[in-house]
Design a protein around this motif. Sequence first.
Motif, short mmCIF file in Angstrom:
data_model
loop_
_atom_site.label_atom_id
_atom_site.label_comp_id
_atom_site.label_asym_id
_atom_site.label_seq_id
_atom_site.Cartn_x
_atom_site.Cartn_y
_atom_site.Cartn_z
N LEU A 56 0.82 -1.21 0.00
CA LEU A 56 0.00 0.00 0.00
C LEU A 56 0.85 1.26 0.00
O LEU A 56 0.55 2.22 -0.71
CB LEU A 56 -0.92 0.00 1.22
CG LEU A 56 -1.89 -1.18 1.34
CD1 LEU A 56 -2.68 -1.10 2.64
CD2 LEU A 56 -2.84 -1.21 0.14
N ASP A 57 1.93 1.26 0.79
CA ASP A 57 2.77 2.43 0.93
C ASP A 57 4.14 1.99 1.45
O ASP A 57 4.43 0.79 1.52
CB ASP A 57 2.13 3.47 1.86
CG ASP A 57 1.63 2.86 3.17
OD1 ASP A 57 2.18 1.82 3.57
OD2 ASP A 57 0.68 3.40 3.76
N ALA A 58 4.97 2.98 1.81
CA ALA A 58 6.32 2.66 2.30
C ALA A 58 6.28 1.85 3.58
O ALA A 58 7.10 0.94 3.78
CB ALA A 58 7.11 3.95 2.50
N GLU A 59 5.34 2.16 4.48
CA GLU A 59 5.23 1.40 5.73
C GLU A 59 4.85 -0.05 5.46
O GLU A 59 5.38 -0.98 6.09
CB GLU A 59 4.20 2.07 6.63
CG GLU A 59 4.07 1.42 8.00
CD GLU A 59 3.05 2.12 8.88
OE1 GLU A 59 2.80 1.64 9.99
OE2 GLU A 59 2.51 3.16 8.44
N ASP A 60 3.95 -0.26 4.52
CA ASP A 60 3.55 -1.62 4.17
C ASP A 60 4.70 -2.37 3.50
O ASP A 60 4.88 -3.57 3.72
CB ASP A 60 2.33 -1.57 3.26
CG ASP A 60 1.64 -2.93 3.14
OD1 ASP A 60 1.78 -3.74 4.06
OD2 ASP A 60 0.98 -3.16 2.11
N SER A 61 5.48 -1.67 2.68
CA SER A 61 6.65 -2.29 2.06
C SER A 61 7.64 -2.76 3.13
O SER A 61 8.20 -3.86 3.04
CB SER A 61 7.34 -1.31 1.11
OG SER A 61 6.51 -0.97 0.03
N ALA A 62 7.86 -1.92 4.14
CA ALA A 62 8.78 -2.30 5.22
C ALA A 62 8.27 -3.54 5.95
O ALA A 62 9.06 -4.42 6.32
CB ALA A 62 8.93 -1.13 6.19
N ALA A 63 6.94 -3.62 6.16
CA ALA A 63 6.39 -4.80 6.83
C ALA A 63 6.62 -6.07 6.01
O ALA A 63 6.94 -7.12 6.56
CB ALA A 63 4.89 -4.58 7.08
N TRP A 64 6.47 -5.98 4.69
CA TRP A 64 6.72 -7.14 3.83
C TRP A 64 8.18 -7.57 3.89
O TRP A 64 8.49 -8.76 4.01
CB TRP A 64 6.34 -6.81 2.39
CG TRP A 64 4.90 -7.00 2.04
CD1 TRP A 64 3.99 -6.05 1.68
CD2 TRP A 64 4.18 -8.25 1.99
NE1 TRP A 64 2.76 -6.61 1.43
CE2 TRP A 64 2.86 -7.96 1.61
CE3 TRP A 64 4.53 -9.57 2.25
CZ2 TRP A 64 1.88 -8.94 1.47
CZ3 TRP A 64 3.56 -10.56 2.12
CH2 TRP A 64 2.26 -10.24 1.73
N VAL A 65 9.09 -6.61 3.78
CA VAL A 65 10.52 -6.96 3.76
C VAL A 65 10.94 -7.56 5.10
O VAL A 65 11.70 -8.54 5.15
CB VAL A 65 11.36 -5.71 3.41
CG1 VAL A 65 12.84 -6.03 3.48
CG2 VAL A 65 11.01 -5.20 2.02
N VAL A 66 10.45 -6.99 6.20
CA VAL A 66 10.80 -7.53 7.52
C VAL A 66 10.28 -8.96 7.66
O VAL A 66 10.98 -9.86 8.15
CB VAL A 66 10.23 -6.62 8.62
CG1 VAL A 66 10.34 -7.30 9.99
CG2 VAL A 66 10.97 -5.30 8.64
N ARG A 67 9.04 -9.19 7.23
CA ARG A 67 8.47 -10.54 7.36
C ARG A 67 9.26 -11.55 6.52
O ARG A 67 9.56 -12.67 6.98
CB ARG A 67 7.00 -10.51 6.93
CG ARG A 67 6.31 -11.86 6.94
CD ARG A 67 6.27 -12.45 8.34
NE ARG A 67 5.51 -11.63 9.25
CZ ARG A 67 4.20 -11.74 9.45
NH1 ARG A 67 3.52 -12.66 8.79
NH2 ARG A 67 3.60 -10.96 10.32
N LEU A 68 9.60 -11.19 5.29
CA LEU A 68 10.35 -12.10 4.43
C LEU A 68 11.75 -12.36 4.99
O LEU A 68 12.26 -13.49 4.90
CB LEU A 68 10.43 -11.53 3.02
CG LEU A 68 9.14 -11.54 2.21
CD1 LEU A 68 9.31 -10.76 0.91
CD2 LEU A 68 8.71 -12.97 1.90
N ALA A 69 12.38 -11.31 5.55
CA ALA A 69 13.72 -11.49 6.11
C ALA A 69 13.68 -12.44 7.31
O ALA A 69 14.57 -13.27 7.49
CB ALA A 69 14.29 -10.14 6.52
#
Length: 291
Positions: free
Chosen positions: A112-125
């Motif tokens: 959705l936005d930069a905050e949502d992108s960060a949540a995706w990257v953290v979860r995948l990491a």
Amino acid sequence: MVDVGPVLVDHREQSSTIPAALRAAGLEVRLVDLPVGDYVLGPGLAIERKGPADLGASIRDGRIFDQATRLQSAFPQAVLLIEGEPQSIAEDAWRGAVCRLVEDGFTVLHSLDAEDSAAWVVRLAKRARRAGPTTRTEGPRRAPRHPSAQAEAMLSVVPGISTAMARSLLTSFGSLAAVAAAAPDGLRGHPGIGRVRASRLAEALHASYVVPADREPEPARPARGTRPDRRWVVVGPDGETRSFDRRAIALRALRTAPAGTQAGGRADRRGHRPGLSRVRRSRPRPCRAAR
């Protein structure tokens, strides 16, 4: 958790909120100059992030397909992260390009936005570091068994050739050998195959083999520079020069538009909006004094 080393982040991404979110989640982050991708989360997982403006530009110049090919060749699990709503490109165009990447085996996530992108990257990491992964994260993917599917795979690894285009070529010419015999001139009459794609196919099918040690290194990505503001310089009747920001002028015209006009309507192909007068860059004429 399994120790797979720090999360590698391309130095062009340090201005985003994602590196800080990774550190806040307890993950070690290292800023490096990545030749491909924006984030390397593990031995076989990398992410290419595209913001609202970057996605449209990379689709128009074809850069996104070259990046996808290079990312897939380097990492078994390659992810394209689309952030927000793409700008400056028609919806059909960017959705069609994303569908082509999915057909080529690329994993696509839409945030959705930069905050949502960060949540995706953290979860995948974090999932890349867990003790018992549910999927295999290293090693080549299973090769297709049917000869026709193998021919499709051979053609689709050429930059600019999707799986759908590979099937279309094989359907028209009948076999991989016939496609190779027709390259490059005989392929240019095929729908969707121009001079560039025909030459790439010819190079892949006819060029002499070069061992990895003698190959030229892959070109590095260009730096993401900051685009300067677009401004008008207006010279008045008294010779005084004034500088105007183009975006500020457009916003002021939108705010002062009369009620009932379509100042906030959809922009046309040239970026002009109905009800919004075009500002010219020509030298202003001096006003005549009232009699």
